[in-house]
Design a protein around this motif. Structure first.
Motif, PDB file in Angstrom:
ATOM      1  N   LYS A 583       0.828  -1.212   0.000  1.00 48.24           N
ATOM      2  CA  LYS A 583       0.000   0.000   0.000  1.00 48.24           C
ATOM      3  C   LYS A 583       0.862   1.263   0.000  1.00 48.24           C
ATOM      4  O   LYS A 583       0.484   2.277  -0.583  1.00 48.24           O
ATOM      5  N   THR A 584       2.033   1.195   0.642  1.00 50.55           N
ATOM      6  CA  THR A 584       2.950   2.334   0.615  1.00 50.55           C
ATOM      7  C   THR A 584       3.541   2.500  -0.774  1.00 50.55           C
ATOM      8  O   THR A 584       3.650   3.623  -1.289  1.00 50.55           O
ATOM      9  N   GLU A 587       1.040   4.140  -3.048  1.00 51.81           N
ATOM     10  CA  GLU A 587       0.941   5.588  -2.841  1.00 51.81           C
ATOM     11  C   GLU A 587       2.147   6.305  -3.429  1.00 51.81           C
ATOM     12  O   GLU A 587       2.011   7.392  -4.005  1.00 51.81           O
ATOM     13  N   VAL A 590       1.609   6.475  -7.152  1.00 51.00           N
ATOM     14  CA  VAL A 590       0.570   7.437  -7.516  1.00 51.00           C
ATOM     15  C   VAL A 590       1.072   8.869  -7.346  1.00 51.00           C
ATOM     16  O   VAL A 590       0.904   9.724  -8.226  1.00 51.00           O
ATOM     17  N   GLN A 591       1.703   9.165  -6.188  1.00 49.17           N
ATOM     18  CA  GLN A 591       2.141  10.521  -5.887  1.00 49.17           C
ATOM     19  C   GLN A 591       3.381  10.922  -6.691  1.00 49.17           C
ATOM     20  O   GLN A 591       3.583  12.107  -6.967  1.00 49.17           O
ATOM     21  N   ILE A 602       4.557  10.737   2.636  1.00 47.36           N
ATOM     22  CA  ILE A 602       3.738   9.581   2.275  1.00 47.36           C
ATOM     23  C   ILE A 602       3.563   8.665   3.475  1.00 47.36           C
ATOM     24  O   ILE A 602       4.514   8.380   4.207  1.00 47.36           O
ATOM     25  N   ASN A 603       2.342   8.210   3.672  1.00 45.42           N
ATOM     26  CA  ASN A 603       2.017   7.358   4.805  1.00 45.42           C
ATOM     27  C   ASN A 603       2.832   6.067   4.751  1.00 45.42           C
ATOM     28  O   ASN A 603       2.834   5.372   3.732  1.00 45.42           O
TER      29      ASN A 603
END
Length: 625
Positions: A583-584, A587, A590-591, A602-603
């Protein structure tokens, strides 16, 4: 002489605040804030008070003691049941820049000496030990020489004889209250009903602890259950192969009830192109470790295992858990299906079940040495699991209510919510079935009793045809009667016992049977009685993951990052998810961060991982830009 009540350390330093904890959460774990009850639990333990926390699988239980252990003076002592769990958590903490170590039987004398040296020098934030190790030799005495910031007892349900995974060594952990009277202790678990929670508190001398019980809801987990067809092993194996093949390139766990079943099904999956690994207690420790490492490191691996596998496996990207054979309680069920989707992304729990499974579960209980009261409770737990599997109530709702969530609402996503089953009032058929079993002297198997009910006597003996129950069930089909008998067995109204290797149907709990005879008990059975059941066509019920719906360019970045992660994990000998979870990586893809500041926002990217991997991640992105 070692005095178990001696404590020379000063615990009067000001307690760290929740703001301190939030700063640490962001710096080490890369998360902006706590979720669920984490903040409440952390506040209590940082203040030096005892806690019991029942938080859902994937709900961040470990953070609840890891953060206070880092912030409070001294080293946090974590009691963990399995070497695999200790190894996984220690490696993850090291990746995040936290000073953590473990003591276990697989370490050399030099390795253990180095850990003790670091602990004495104050160079450790967390020290993981097993309950067996804690009770052996002079470990408690050596620990008493250290300043302990807190004591965490992980998988605390193992302490309770009412739980699903009782371990006698856990019962000795109550002595920690005597050895460390001024050290806050926290017991954490994901599965404990009210009775088990009371037993945990009493056994660990935590009667003054504040108890936190979060919701057991797992909205990302889609639950399904299927009745096995005729109890055929071959049909069950074929169905499992079908389910796994419908979910290609996804990591999963398949639970089997026997070692032979694991080996056979794993081979069948491999024959169908699946990267399947069998795992059970028949392998020695070294071989099990090799197989576990394969599962943790290979992103498409499917583990086919007995219950010897599971607790302590923290792989976040398991996308499904399939029970080829169901467990023995709702606690075990929830613990095992909870190993899917720990990263919060969509996952599935699929259970195949049948009347032979409940008979097997009950026979296994009969063979275990336990007090009669405990056995009665465990038998009831078996019945409750199969009642849920065979029932017409939303599955997550039924589980949550079992654990005490009275206001739990239907989930809207399980198979019951998606395709509500038809039920019919089966009180009269149930009365007929029970009466037939009784009139036949509880001497025959289910097929024979069904033949009796529909008036099909094997030998047309006068003694049988003269019984009042002979032929009274002609209004129901053979398949309809099978459904009724299955349901009565799941409800405990009938039991199946093996006599000379032949399964005999007998009456179940007397009070329940009387309730049916008197019409005081509601009996509703799925499937309409007026027609034969036609099996529905199979379909892929798996849900798409975010990574599977990415745009082409974003997917290319995600794949490149996974390849980079795989290479780094192989170099370090750690599972890929320990570096970054999927999931990281999604992200990041995507970012598309351009610099360290962007990446650090980012989380899941904490300061330690930013420093260690930041430049490499940015370079990997630039190579495919």
């Amino acid at each position: 002489m070692f005095d178990p009540s001696y404590d020379s350390f000063d615990y009067s330093d000001p307690s760290p605040t929740l703001d301190d904890a939030r700063v640490l959460l962001k710096r080490v774990w890369g998360h902006a804030d706590f979720r669920g009850l984490q903040a409440d639990v952390i506040t209590e333990i940082m203040a030096g008070r005892h806690v019991m926390a029942v938080l859902p699988t994937g709900g961040g239980k470990s953070v609840c003691y890891q953060i206070p252990a880092i912030l409070r003076p001294g080293v946090g002592l974590v009691v963990s049941p399995l070497i695999a769990l200790m190894t996984d958590q220690v490696e993850a903490l090291k990746q995040q820049g936290v000073a953590a170590a473990r003591l276990d039987s697989g370490m050399t004398a030099d390795e253990r000496s180095a850990v003790w040296r670091d602990a004495r020098n104050g160079d450790l934030d967390l020290l993981y030990v097993s309950p067996e190790g804690l009770a052996a030799g002079s470990m408690l005495e050596r620990l008493s020489e250290l300043q302990i910031s807190l004591i965490a007892i992980d998988e605390a349900h193992c302490v309770s004889q009412w739980g699903h995974d009782f371990r006698p060594d856990y019962r000795t952990l109550g002595k920690l209250a005597e050895v460390f009277p001024r050290v806050p202790r926290i017991a954490v678990t994901a599965t404990a009903d009210a009775r088990t929670r009371e037993d945990i508190l009493a056994s660990l001398h935590l009667q003054d602890a504040k108890v936190f019980v979060d919701s057991f809801a797992r909205p990302n987990l889609q639950l399904n259950a299927e009745r096995k067809i005729n109890g055929s092993r071959a049909r069950t194996d074929a169905r499992v192969v079908e389910l796994v093949c419908e979910r290609p390139r996804r990591s999963g766990v398949v639970y089997c009830g026997s070692r032979d079943g694991c080996d056979r099904l794993a081979q069948e999956l491999r024959n169908n192109g699946v990267n399947a690994i069998s795992y059970h207690a028949g392998f020695d420790n070294r071989e099990r470790d090799v197989r576990l490492d394969r599962f943790l490191n290979e992103e498409d691996a499917v583990m086919v295992a007995t219950i010897a596998f599971g607790m302590g496996v923290d792989k976040p990207d398991v996308r499904y858990v399939i029970h080829a054979d169901p467990p023995g309680s709702l606690e075990a069920y929830w613990q095992e299906v909870g190993r899917a989707g720990r990263d919060g992304e969509p996952a599935e729990g699929i259970t195949l079940f049948g009347p032979s499974d409940i008979a097997w579960s009950l026979r296994r209980l009969e063979g275990r040495p336990m007090a009669e009261e405990v056995k009665r409770v465990q038998i009831r737990k078996v019945r409750q699991l199969f009642a849920m599997l065979d029932g017409a109530t939303c599955r997550p709702q039924a589980v949550r209510r079992y654990f005490g969530e009275a206001i739990a609402e239907p989930c809207g996503g399980c198979d019951i919510c998606g395709d509500p089953p038809q039920t019919f009032d089966a009180l009269v058929p149930a009365q007929k079935a029970l009466a037939a079993v009784q009139r036949l002297g509880e001497r025959f198997g289910r097929t024979r009793v069904v033949d009796h009910l529909i008036g099909k006597s094997k030998d047309n003996a006068a003694w049988e045809t003269s019984l009042s129950t002979f032929g009274i069930g002609k209004d129901l089909s053979i398949l309809g009667w099978r459904d009724v008998f299955d349901h009565l067995m799941f409800e405990g109204l009938l039991v199946e016992e093996a006599t000379d290797g032949y399964p005999i149907i007998k009456l179940g709990e007397p009070d329940a049977v009387r309730g049916v005879y008197r019409g005081e008990r509601d009996v509703r059975v799925k499937r309409p009685p007026a027609r034969e059941v036609i099996e529905k066509p199979r379909k892929n019920i798996g849900r798409n993951l975010p990574a599977e719906t990415l745009d082409t360019d974003v997917r290319a970045r995600f794949d490149a990052l996974r390849n980079w992660r795989r290479d780094r994990a192989k170099e370090q000998g750690v599972p890929p998810y320990v570096i970054f979870q999927d999931k990281t990586l999604v992200e990041i893809a995507v970012q598309e961060p351009r610099d360290f500041n962007d990446l650090g926002r980012i989380n899941g990217v904490g300061a330690g991982k930013l420093e260690r991997y930041g430049q490499a991640v940015l370079d990997a992105l630039r190579q495919i830009a």
